[in-house]
Write a protein that holds these residues in place. Structure first.
Motif, PDB file in Angstrom:
ATOM      1  N   ALA A   4       1.786   6.937  -6.738  1.00 63.54           N
ATOM      2  CA  ALA A   4       0.760   7.848  -6.951  1.00 63.54           C
ATOM      3  C   ALA A   4       1.488   9.313  -6.834  1.00 63.54           C
ATOM      4  CB  ALA A   4      -0.431   7.627  -6.345  1.00 63.54           C
ATOM      5  N   SER A  56       1.228   4.129  -2.879  1.00 61.62           N
ATOM      6  CA  SER A  56       0.781   5.398  -2.533  1.00 61.62           C
ATOM      7  C   SER A  56       1.958   6.320  -2.897  1.00 61.62           C
ATOM      8  CB  SER A  56       0.922   5.679  -1.062  1.00 61.62           C
ATOM      9  OG  SER A  56      -0.361   4.835  -0.491  1.00 61.62           O
ATOM     10  N   GLY A  67       0.769  -1.204   0.034  1.00 60.76           N
ATOM     11  CA  GLY A  67       0.141  -0.227  -0.072  1.00 60.76           C
ATOM     12  C   GLY A  67       1.001   1.260  -0.133  1.00 60.76           C
ATOM     13  N   LEU A  68       1.965   1.315   0.726  1.00 57.72           N
ATOM     14  CA  LEU A  68       3.018   2.352   0.864  1.00 57.72           C
ATOM     15  C   LEU A  68       3.397   2.534  -0.727  1.00 57.72           C
ATOM     16  CD1 LEU A  68       4.471   4.692   2.199  1.00 57.72           C
ATOM     17  CD2 LEU A  68       6.199   2.634   3.036  1.00 57.72           C
TER      18      LEU A  68
END
Length: 158
Positions: free
Chosen positions: A110, A107, A103-104
């Protein structure tokens, strides 16, 4: 409801013929993994000289000369890394989606893409010396992409 929908999509992806073929092949998965690494190398290898130039190094080299070479290489590297990464993700999407590091990493990707688009919008990069906001964006870019690489490598060890 959204979580159930996402879990259903991840389960369908994991059960797909493509994911099954990757899991069962002795050679395809390692080749896709190698493609992911080559894509990252092309991407980061192109970003580093551009960002260093935007930070003020190699002032004798026009920014336009560096961008003419590095931007297509970076875009191609990103496309290769993202395509191969999606294939790698398909092998165990439920596991990866549950990982904090994954998830990191997503992120950070992005944020790095948003930073690159904003930096590109600035448009006029001076060869005499980049504006403070361009230097900040270049430093942020280097930090984000390095963080992405570190997170990606750490995923293999957790």
């Amino acid at each position: 409801m959204i979580i159930d929908f996402a879990a259903g999509l991840l389960q369908a992806l994991q059960a797909s013929d493509m994911a099954s073929a990757l899991r069962s092949s002795r050679w395809v998965y390692p080749m896709v993994n190698a493609g992911h690494i080559v894509g990252i190398a092309l991407l980061f290898g192109a970003i580093v000289p551009l960002d260093l130039r935007l930070l003020g190094l190699w002032r004798q080299v026009p920014v336009s000369a560096i961008t003419q070479v590095t931007l297509p290489v970076a875009v191609g590297g990103f496309i290769l890394a993202a395509s191969a990464g999606l294939l790698l993700f398909s092998v165990q999407p439920l596991k990866y989606a549950a990982m904090t590091l994954f998830g990191l990493k997503m992120s950070l990707i992005a944020a790095a893409l948003a930073n690159a688009l904003l930096l590109r919008r600035v448009g006029s990069w001076s060869d005499d010396g980049p504006a403070k906001r361009v230097r900040i964006a270049a430093a942020v870019s280097l930090t984000l992409w390095l963080g992405i690489i570190i997170c990606g490598r750490m995923i293999a060890y957790v």
